[in-house]
Write an enzyme that holds these catalytic residues in place. Sequence first.
Site, PDB file in Angstrom:
ATOM      1  N   CYS A  52      -3.995  11.030   1.351  1.00 34.72           N
ATOM      2  CA  CYS A  52      -3.159   9.826   1.230  1.00 34.72           C
ATOM      3  C   CYS A  52      -1.710  10.104   0.845  1.00 34.72           C
ATOM      4  O   CYS A  52      -0.797   9.800   1.602  1.00 34.72           O
ATOM      5  CB  CYS A  52      -3.799   8.864   0.242  1.00 34.72           C
ATOM      6  SG  CYS A  52      -5.397   8.299   0.818  1.00 34.72           S
ATOM      7  N   LYS A  90       0.830  -1.200   0.000  1.00 31.92           N
ATOM      8  CA  LYS A  90       0.000   0.000   0.000  1.00 31.92           C
ATOM      9  C   LYS A  90       0.872   1.260   0.000  1.00 31.92           C
ATOM     10  O   LYS A  90       0.692   2.173  -0.802  1.00 31.92           O
ATOM     11  CB  LYS A  90      -0.916  -0.008   1.230  1.00 31.92           C
ATOM     12  CG  LYS A  90      -1.692   1.270   1.456  1.00 31.92           C
ATOM     13  CD  LYS A  90      -2.665   1.535   0.339  1.00 31.92           C
ATOM     14  CE  LYS A  90      -3.274   2.910   0.514  1.00 31.92           C
ATOM     15  NZ  LYS A  90      -4.170   3.264  -0.579  1.00 31.92           N
TER      16      LYS A  90
END
Length: 435
Positions: free
Chosen positions: A264, A208
């Site tokens: 993010c 991720k």
Amino acid sequence: MHIGIIGTGYVGLVTGACFAEYGLNVTCVDRDEEKIKALKKGKIPFYEPGLEELAEKNFKKGRLAFTTNISEAVNSSLVIFIAVGTPPRGDGSADLKYVEEVAREIAGHLEGYKVIVTKSTVPVGTGKRLKSIIGGALRGKNIHFDVASNPEFLREGAAIEDFMRPNRVVIGAESPQAAAILQDLYRPLYLIETPIVVTGIETAELIKYAANSFLATKISFINEMSRLCEKVGADVHVVAKGIGLDRRIGPKFLHPGPGFGGSCFPKDTKALVTLAQENGMELKIVKAAIAANEDQKLFMVEKMKSVLNPLGEKTIAVLGLAFKPNTDDMREAPSIDILNALVAEGARIKAYDPVAAATAKKVLPKEVVYAKDAYEAVIGADAVAILTEWNELRNLDLGQIKKLLKNPNFFDLRNVYDPQKMKEAGFNYHSVGRP
Ligand code: UDX
């Protein structure tokens, strides 16, 4: 199968509504009573295209439930997703207090085998930590459980599309049983041949961070190329096309702009650098991508200052505030640093954003004035600047804009318009990386 999702933020709610759409029974839990009350009335606490309708449809079909009672979700579910926030700390590391708190609460209600899955982006090693937290809380009780990692790869504004048609699903599991249960959860996707990567928990957690950091690095790369293009008279879009046609590079995420924002990329790049430092190494490339992103925002201010010198007493109409289109999210939006710098130099700002004005007011300088549309914002302004490429900003009535502006300065920081056409229309047009 019945699943529980703890946390009804952007990731939890999209995950819950989409799993319910697959036909699963989903219980979404949040400790915020007001939020749960609103969700039961079909009100989504943020803007995400299509989510309100999807949640309402599945809520009415009884496949999607909302509650503040975590035991309800834990006892009725075989799989429990942790989708609470992991906000950045001052040093860039991810704050896991909410994740760990939820893990302890889940442990307090475990009566039988469950798979407890981190959906939120968590530092490598979190799965192992949750295992010891939950195992410690269950000491002496003969209750089995597995911890797993199933990171989300959802883009805001396209989250449902990204969930329903992902490029891949990543499952990090510590036992074949947990892996099989999670693969079964995604079976409807498997039917359309979505690759499922099954690996260990640490590898899934790192995938991720590596994915987001690589995407952020790609953006910073093209942003730096855009600055070089301006120096040598090249066109960054043709450079992007020319390199992107190489299938090893690919055309995506090579659009220059004012820098990347959102909840993010800024957070995950910093968290990955911190993780490396904690393990005695330095991620020079990711650090450079972060620095280049900060430079890009400042470069946008310099670009405007070079034309509107001095900025003091100049009025700038800023069109688009959100970190990207189709969201009201202002987290780390480039507009925050850029407008703070412009106001600090004495510029007056009239801002317009189709969706994010309400959230923007909370984070932008109090001096910023908000307009009801782009045309009201440009009245009497010395310049107009596009910071977010909302579709409605792609077909402005340029004749009207030019008439309303005091001076025809146009800063297109998302390269929405054609430089030749803009110059022919009589604008003093500036964009990013194009002659
Ligand atoms: C990102 C990742 O794409 C997603 O996979 C992950 O799960 C969460 O983080 P998101 O932050 O919602 O998604 O938005 P994204 O579309 O990736 O854009 C992030 C930022 O990069 C935005 O500020 C956008 O304007 C900027 N960007 C994106 C560019 O400047 N150029 C590009 O080519 C693409």
